[in-house]
Design a protein around this motif. Structure first.
Motif, PDB file in Angstrom:
ATOM      1  N   MET A   1     -77.720  30.855 -69.292  1.00 42.38           N
ATOM      2  CA  MET A   1     -78.177  31.644 -68.152  1.00 42.38           C
ATOM      3  C   MET A   1     -77.348  31.291 -66.925  1.00 42.38           C
ATOM      4  SD  MET A   1     -82.002  31.851 -66.606  1.00 42.38           S
ATOM      5  CE  MET A   1     -82.699  32.322 -68.165  1.00 42.38           C
ATOM      6  N   GLY A   2     -76.916  32.266 -66.169  1.00 39.68           N
ATOM      7  CA  GLY A   2     -76.099  31.998 -64.989  1.00 39.68           C
ATOM      8  C   GLY A   2     -76.906  31.350 -63.883  1.00 39.68           C
ATOM      9  N   HIS A   4     -77.511  32.181 -60.840  1.00 37.04           N
ATOM     10  CA  HIS A   4     -78.446  32.975 -60.040  1.00 37.04           C
ATOM     11  C   HIS A   4     -79.652  33.441 -60.844  1.00 37.04           C
ATOM     12  CE1 HIS A   4     -75.818  32.958 -56.575  1.00 37.04           C
ATOM     13  NE2 HIS A   4     -74.845  32.990 -57.452  1.00 37.04           N
ATOM     14  N   LYS A   5     -79.417  33.757 -62.101  1.00 37.98           N
ATOM     15  CA  LYS A   5     -80.537  34.085 -62.979  1.00 37.98           C
ATOM     16  C   LYS A   5     -81.482  32.897 -63.048  1.00 37.98           C
ATOM     17  CE  LYS A   5     -79.848  38.075 -65.323  1.00 37.98           C
ATOM     18  NZ  LYS A   5     -80.848  39.076 -65.653  1.00 37.98           N
ATOM     19  N   LEU A   7     -81.763  30.460 -60.996  1.00 36.35           N
ATOM     20  CA  LEU A   7     -82.372  30.139 -59.710  1.00 36.35           C
ATOM     21  C   LEU A   7     -83.586  31.018 -59.424  1.00 36.35           C
ATOM     22  CD1 LEU A   7     -81.705  28.037 -57.652  1.00 36.35           C
ATOM     23  CD2 LEU A   7     -80.325  29.698 -56.422  1.00 36.35           C
ATOM     24  N   LYS A   8     -83.467  32.265 -59.794  1.00 41.34           N
ATOM     25  CA  LYS A   8     -84.581  33.180 -59.559  1.00 41.34           C
ATOM     26  C   LYS A   8     -85.808  32.727 -60.358  1.00 41.34           C
ATOM     27  CE  LYS A   8     -85.940  38.004 -59.980  1.00 41.34           C
ATOM     28  NZ  LYS A   8     -85.590  39.303 -60.560  1.00 41.34           N
ATOM     29  N   GLU A  11     -87.201  29.408 -58.947  1.00 41.50           N
ATOM     30  CA  GLU A  11     -88.004  29.508 -57.718  1.00 41.50           C
ATOM     31  C   GLU A  11     -89.406  30.022 -58.008  1.00 41.50           C
ATOM     32  OE1 GLU A  11     -84.368  30.678 -54.766  1.00 41.50           O
ATOM     33  OE2 GLU A  11     -86.405  31.139 -54.164  1.00 41.50           O
TER      34      GLU A  11
ATOM     35  N   PHE B  75     -72.974  36.344 -74.151  1.00 37.19           N
ATOM     36  CA  PHE B  75     -73.545  35.019 -73.973  1.00 37.19           C
ATOM     37  C   PHE B  75     -74.465  34.606 -75.120  1.00 37.19           C
ATOM     38  CE2 PHE B  75     -76.626  31.995 -72.509  1.00 37.19           C
ATOM     39  CZ  PHE B  75     -75.874  31.100 -71.789  1.00 37.19           C
ATOM     40  N   ASN B 125     -70.544  29.758 -70.991  1.00 37.70           N
ATOM     41  CA  ASN B 125     -69.894  30.040 -69.711  1.00 37.70           C
ATOM     42  C   ASN B 125     -68.681  29.151 -69.480  1.00 37.70           C
ATOM     43  OD1 ASN B 125     -73.138  30.620 -68.634  1.00 37.70           O
ATOM     44  ND2 ASN B 125     -71.582  32.197 -68.557  1.00 37.70           N
ATOM     45  N   GLU B 296     -67.341  34.704 -58.619  1.00 41.80           N
ATOM     46  CA  GLU B 296     -68.448  35.094 -57.731  1.00 41.80           C
ATOM     47  C   GLU B 296     -68.089  36.303 -56.863  1.00 41.80           C
ATOM     48  OE1 GLU B 296     -71.373  32.996 -56.243  1.00 41.80           O
ATOM     49  OE2 GLU B 296     -71.560  31.957 -58.155  1.00 41.80           O
ATOM     50  N   GLY B 307     -76.971  38.813 -57.557  1.00 36.69           N
ATOM     51  CA  GLY B 307     -76.528  37.939 -58.648  1.00 36.69           C
ATOM     52  C   GLY B 307     -77.600  37.675 -59.673  1.00 36.69           C
ATOM     53  N   LEU B 308     -78.832  38.056 -59.342  1.00 38.21           N
ATOM     54  CA  LEU B 308     -79.936  37.764 -60.243  1.00 38.21           C
ATOM     55  C   LEU B 308     -80.239  38.929 -61.179  1.00 38.21           C
ATOM     56  CD1 LEU B 308     -82.210  36.358 -57.456  1.00 38.21           C
ATOM     57  CD2 LEU B 308     -80.665  35.081 -58.911  1.00 38.21           C
ATOM     58  N   GLU B 309     -79.675  40.066 -60.864  1.00 39.93           N
ATOM     59  CA  GLU B 309     -79.996  41.249 -61.645  1.00 39.93           C
ATOM     60  C   GLU B 309     -78.753  41.733 -62.388  1.00 39.93           C
ATOM     61  OE1 GLU B 309     -82.995  41.986 -61.774  1.00 39.93           O
ATOM     62  OE2 GLU B 309     -83.787  40.946 -60.032  1.00 39.93           O
ATOM     63  N   GLN B 310     -78.891  42.861 -63.069  1.00 45.77           N
ATOM     64  CA  GLN B 310     -77.708  43.458 -63.676  1.00 45.77           C
ATOM     65  C   GLN B 310     -77.347  44.741 -62.940  1.00 45.77           C
ATOM     66  OE1 GLN B 310     -78.940  44.186 -67.741  1.00 45.77           O
ATOM     67  NE2 GLN B 310     -79.408  46.300 -67.258  1.00 45.77           N
ATOM     68  N   GLU B 320     -73.611  41.691 -65.899  1.00 49.38           N
ATOM     69  CA  GLU B 320     -74.635  40.659 -65.748  1.00 49.38           C
ATOM     70  C   GLU B 320     -73.940  39.334 -65.492  1.00 49.38           C
ATOM     71  OE1 GLU B 320     -78.746  40.718 -67.783  1.00 49.38           O
ATOM     72  OE2 GLU B 320     -77.306  41.486 -69.237  1.00 49.38           O
ATOM     73  N   TYR B 321     -74.467  38.595 -64.562  1.00 53.85           N
ATOM     74  CA  TYR B 321     -73.782  37.397 -64.072  1.00 53.85           C
ATOM     75  C   TYR B 321     -73.418  36.425 -65.187  1.00 53.85           C
ATOM     76  CZ  TYR B 321     -72.727  33.558 -60.910  1.00 53.85           C
ATOM     77  OH  TYR B 321     -72.094  32.551 -60.235  1.00 53.85           O
ATOM     78  N   TYR B 322     -74.349  36.190 -66.089  1.00 52.30           N
ATOM     79  CA  TYR B 322     -74.115  35.124 -67.048  1.00 52.30           C
ATOM     80  C   TYR B 322     -73.200  35.531 -68.204  1.00 52.30           C
ATOM     81  CZ  TYR B 322     -77.852  37.295 -69.818  1.00 52.30           C
ATOM     82  OH  TYR B 322     -78.607  38.167 -70.541  1.00 52.30           O
ATOM     83  N   PHE B 367     -73.935  35.378 -53.535  1.00 56.11           N
ATOM     84  CA  PHE B 367     -75.153  36.184 -53.684  1.00 56.11           C
ATOM     85  C   PHE B 367     -76.295  35.507 -52.937  1.00 56.11           C
ATOM     86  CE2 PHE B 367     -72.537  36.984 -57.402  1.00 56.11           C
ATOM     87  CZ  PHE B 367     -72.505  38.372 -57.415  1.00 56.11           C
ATOM     88  N   LYS B 369     -79.848  33.998 -52.150  1.00 58.36           N
ATOM     89  CA  LYS B 369     -80.929  33.399 -52.921  1.00 58.36           C
ATOM     90  C   LYS B 369     -82.180  34.223 -52.675  1.00 58.36           C
ATOM     91  CE  LYS B 369     -81.449  29.060 -51.939  1.00 58.36           C
ATOM     92  NZ  LYS B 369     -82.726  28.977 -52.625  1.00 58.36           N
ATOM     93  N   VAL B 370     -83.101  34.152 -53.628  1.00 59.24           N
ATOM     94  CA  VAL B 370     -84.349  34.891 -53.445  1.00 59.24           C
ATOM     95  C   VAL B 370     -85.270  34.066 -52.555  1.00 59.24           C
ATOM     96  CG1 VAL B 370     -86.384  35.801 -54.594  1.00 59.24           C
ATOM     97  CG2 VAL B 370     -84.142  35.954 -55.678  1.00 59.24           C
TER      98      VAL B 370
END
Lengths: 176, 375
Positions: A1-2, A4-5, A7-8, A11, B75, B125, B296, B307-310, B320-322, B367, B369-370
């Motif tokens: 998992m990356g 940012h994924k 991290l979300k 959190e 991945f 990765n 990035e 960065g958290l979504e696709q 998708e980031y990963y 990106f 952060k949430v």
């Protein structure tokens, strides 16, 4: 998992579990000055697991599993304490003092001006008293719940709480 | 008793936000120091030596563009251990033999009866894998071995000491550094590894510290390369290394031809594209550092807003980031830090500008952060 994924997700889980984690570590650890360090270590390791795609079926169980190991490992590294008692052993024949429901009334002397001093005093003294104080007054657990959590008789919890309040009142409440 | 005051005190004592920020700092430090277990350089494609599309001309010299388009991966698929992996990797037994031999360099020993298990970890990765040899007891050594080369990537071991004994293992900073450096030299790491980072388990009172975290990194023109480094946890008095991690990444020691001012201007221009949220720029500064090229900036620039979504692009591509390699080459770059008036959680953004070509080759915290409820 990356990053940012992870991290979300991290959190979200952090916010869902933080209060419970603090409570858990407080009643598991043997030095209340270590709480924040241990909690940070637990979540840091959990985050790394997320990032490394560790297969986690139940996040909460996994997280608290880390916490258990972390507390143990923390004290292993600090004191080679695979044998250390997480809680101070209480004797079964401790005298039980009936205090019923007056505890909260008697604790009126505790306020925002002296709570820091009181907590510092408790942390440096009897750790069992400090834990019971925290669980009862802050987490608002019942005596029965505390007894279960700390593997004590309810009467022992009660007598410890009473003694704590009595002592604190003497020191901080001006009682003679 | 005023329970509200009581709760407020404890909320402050065990502050959620403060702890969260400390954890994030640890994560960022962990990333920055590359303390992950698995490392490897993968290909970053370079285009020809002649001036080509996107290449730049600097002075009288022609430079290749640093390509930052990352390699896409599947991945989930790569996470599985395939027959191809097994053909390429050492077997568990071979890894163990290698670890037993190589750990001797550190004055340690792996005994069969002390091993609890050996597990294989893959990291798609970073395109790498390692065997972790886990001991039964904390006072036995745990070793991570590269699954291809058999080289030790890290080890850790706890001292057989009580708390009281351990807490007495304090020493003056100068003696700690001297002792730790001697230990590193004894292990065979040469003078090219210099002390670049020092901290301890009690930052507020070093005199009480008994665990010292020290990094020895190779130095290039005054800058430390943390991708070629040895990081240890050192316990003074007993002269004990409790943890060691070794990194040896290929470094393209590219020439520094771009000025700091130019780098800042390049980053500011790039941020006009990246700053889709319209944050108000407050401050910009830059330092010359050695960093790993990463995707990035590329991903944000190419459609991934969060960065958290696709992101689903018009041509049907799903980003998708990963699903990308993150193991670019290391180069001299300007790390341009841009801070904003109104970005959530006060995060600054770091954009890497290649010191030779002026290409934007990566970044940190590109990106958002949430934000949590409290933040």
């Amino acid at each position: 998992m990356g990053m940012h994924k992870s991290l979300k997700k991290f959190e979200t889980i952090y916010n869902e579990t933080y209060d419970e984690m603090i409570k858990f570590v407080i009643y598991k650890c043997s030095d209340l000055d270590d709480i924040n360090d241990i909690v940070q270590d637990v979540y840091f390791e959990f985050y790394k697991a997320l990032e490394n795609n560790v297969n986690i079926e139940n996040y909460k169980s996994y997280l608290f599993g880390i916490a258990k190991n972390k507390v143990k490992k923390y004290y292993d590294i600090k004191s080679k304490t695979s044998t250390i008692s997480i809680f101070q052993k209480m004797t079964d024949d401790e005298s039980v003092i009936q205090i019923a429901s007056e505890i909260d009334v008697e604790a009126d002397f505790i306020n925002k001006d002296n709570i820091e001093k009181i907590w510092t005093y408790l942390k440096q003294g009897n750790i069992v008293w400090a834990k019971i104080f925290y669980l009862y007054f802050v987490q608002e657990n019942t005596l029965k719940e505390i007894a279960t959590m700390m593997d004590m008789k309810e009467s022992t919890v009660k007598s410890n709480l009473y003694r704590t309040i009595k002592l604190l009142k003497k020191i901080f409440g001006g009682e003679k | 008793m005023n329970r509200k005051s009581l709760k407020e005190f404890f909320e402050k004592e065990y502050d959620r936000k403060s702890n969260f920020n400390d954890i994030i700092s640890k994560i960022r430090k962990d990333r920055a120091m590359n303390r992950k277990r698995i490392f490897k350089i993968a290909a970053v494609f370079m285009i020809g030596i002649m001036i080509m599309a996107g290449g730049i001309y600097a002075g009288n010299r022609v430079f290749k563009k640093v390509e930052v388009e990352p390699e896409r991966i599947d991945f989930i698929q790569e996470l599985k251990v395939t027959q191809e992996d097994l053909d390429k990797f050492l077997t568990k037994e071979e890894a163990l033999i290698s670890a037993k031999e190589k750990i001797k360099r550190f004055g340690l020993e792996i005994k069969d009866e002390e091993i609890d298990n050996i597990e294989l970890l893959k990291n798609p990765n970073l395109d790498n894998a390692c065997y972790v040899i886990n001991p039964k007891k904390l006072t036995n050594v745990r070793v991570m071995v590269n699954a291809v080369s058999g080289e030790i990537e890290s080890f850790d071991i706890n001292p057989d000491l009580s708390l009281n004994e351990l807490e007495k293992c304090t020493s003056k900073r100068e003696d700690v550094l001297k002792g730790a450096e001697q230990k590193i030299r004894d292990y065979g790491y040469g003078e090219e590894y210099k002390i670049s980072y020092v901290s301890s388990n009690d930052g507020n009172n070093e005199e009480k510290s008994y665990l010292w975290y020290i990094t020895f990194a190779k130095e290039y023109d005054g800058g430390f390369n943390y991708y070629q480094s040895v990081t240890i946890t050192y316990i003074p008095k007993i002269n004990f290394i409790s943890q060691l991690t070794f990194h040896d990444e290929e470094f393209e020691n590219n020439d520094v031809l771009i000025s700091k001012e130019e780098a800042i201007e390049i980053a500011k221009q790039k941020d006009k594209v990246l700053n889709k949220e319209g944050y108000i720029l407050k401050n910009v500064d830059a330092t010359l550092e050695i960093k790993r090229v990463n995707p990035e900036v590329y991903l944000k620039e190419n459609g991934l807003d969060n960065g958290l979504e696709q992101a689903n692009l018009a041509d049907g591509t799903v980003i998708e980031y990963y699903n990308y390699r993150m193991n670019g080459v290391t180069r001299n770059v300007y790390v341009v830090e841009l801070s904003y008036e109104d970005r959530p959680i006060g995060l600054s953004k770091k954009i890497y500008v290649d010191a030779t070509t002026g290409d934007v080759v990566g970044g940190e915290d590109i990106f958002d952060k949430v934000p949590t409820e409290e933040m």
